[in-house]
Write an enzyme that holds these catalytic residues in place. Structure first.
Site: not given
Ligand code: DGL
Length: 279
Positions: A11-12, A74, A151, A183, A185
């Site tokens: 994932d990012s 992602c 993050e 998403c 996240h």
């Protein structure tokens, strides 16, 4: 191809841990490799070519470590690079799809709200998904800034709450009774989203569906791991010392997190990792 080889997931950043969690539950015998590309998050603000380049670099890294399948955990990288990865590599590539289909099928009000990055909402893949699943009104909301909050490990602070409230308002005020977290996240923010949206609103993500798809694809290819306790390995392109705290909180146990960077040897599975590189 040996079935005891690991599954590579990326994932990012730390978002894909919401997918990894479901894969771990669904596939307890598998070794899992996870790359959090946090130095390059958010992907959603980057040009397509940059996301493609990151996806290829990480796929190569995972394949060098013998991955038998790749999971693009992602949505943004899926829209940008899943097709490219499939064309380039022979291993199964499993990617994300926002849960629009189950949302449309179960929304009682017939109004669904999708939260995702700008890149995902602008992708042809997403337009096709919505076009192919009529029957409900699908509202979309881009959420710049949310990935950065996750993050940073800020899952419930005042700033995160205010940002989410701002993004939910246009969806809820137009009658959405089902929210799609488009998403990876955002499932980490699900408790806060549920709190803000209230008990009448259902909140869907695709982590479990993707984990089941991974199992199906491996089973079809005869690649399910033999019985045994699966192991988890984590790398990041960001700062391991800081991200380890965030990832341990999201993952729920202590982890070892290895730097994924130029000139830093990353551990393979066959030999013990170099403790001097520990983050
Ligand atoms: N977890 C990524 C996704 O599912 C975040 C995207 C980003 O880095 O912008 O879209």
């Amino acid at each position: 191809m040996a079935s005891d080889r690991p599954i590579g997931v990326f994932d990012s950043g730390v978002g894909g841990l919401s997918v990894l969690r479901e894969i771990r539950r669904e596939l307890p015998h598998e070794d899992l490799l996870y790359v959090a590309d946090s130095a390059h998050a958010p992907y959603g603000d980057q040009p397509l070519a940059a996301i493609e380049a990151r996806a290829i670099a990480i796929a190569e890294f995972l394949l060098e470590r013998d991955a038998k399948a790749l999971v693009v955990a992602c949505n943004t990288a899926t829209g940008a690079a899943a097709r490219l990865l499939r064309a380039r590599y022979a291993v199964p590539v499993i990617a994300m799809e926002p849960a629009v289909k189950p949302a449309v099928a179960t929304s009682r009000a017939g109004v669904v709200g999708v939260l995702a990055t700008r890149q995902t909402l602008a992708s042809a893949k997403f337009s096709d998904l919505v076009a192919n699943h009529g029957g409900a009104q699908v509202l979309t909301q881009a959420c710049p800034g949310l990935v950065e909050r996750v993050e940073a490990g800020d899952l419930e602070g005042e700033g995160t709450r205010a940002l989410l409230a701002e993004y939910l308002e246009p969806l809820l005020s137009r009658g959405a009774d089902t929210l799609v977290l488009g998403c990876t996240h955002y499932p980490h923010l699900a408790p806060l989203i549920r709190d803000l949206a209230g008990p009448e609103v259902q909140v869907l993500d695709s982590g479990l569906a993707v984990a089941r798809q991974v199992r199906r694809r491996l089973a079809e290819a005869g690649l399910l791991a033999p019985p045994g306790a699966g192991r988890d390995f984590f790398w990041t392109s960001g700062q391991p010392a800081r991200l380890r705290r965030v990832m341990e909180r999201l993952w729920g146990t202590r982890i070892e997190l290895w730097p994924l960077g130029e000139g830093v040897a990353a551990p393979g599975l066959a030999r013990d990792p170099d403790p001097s590189a520990r983050g």
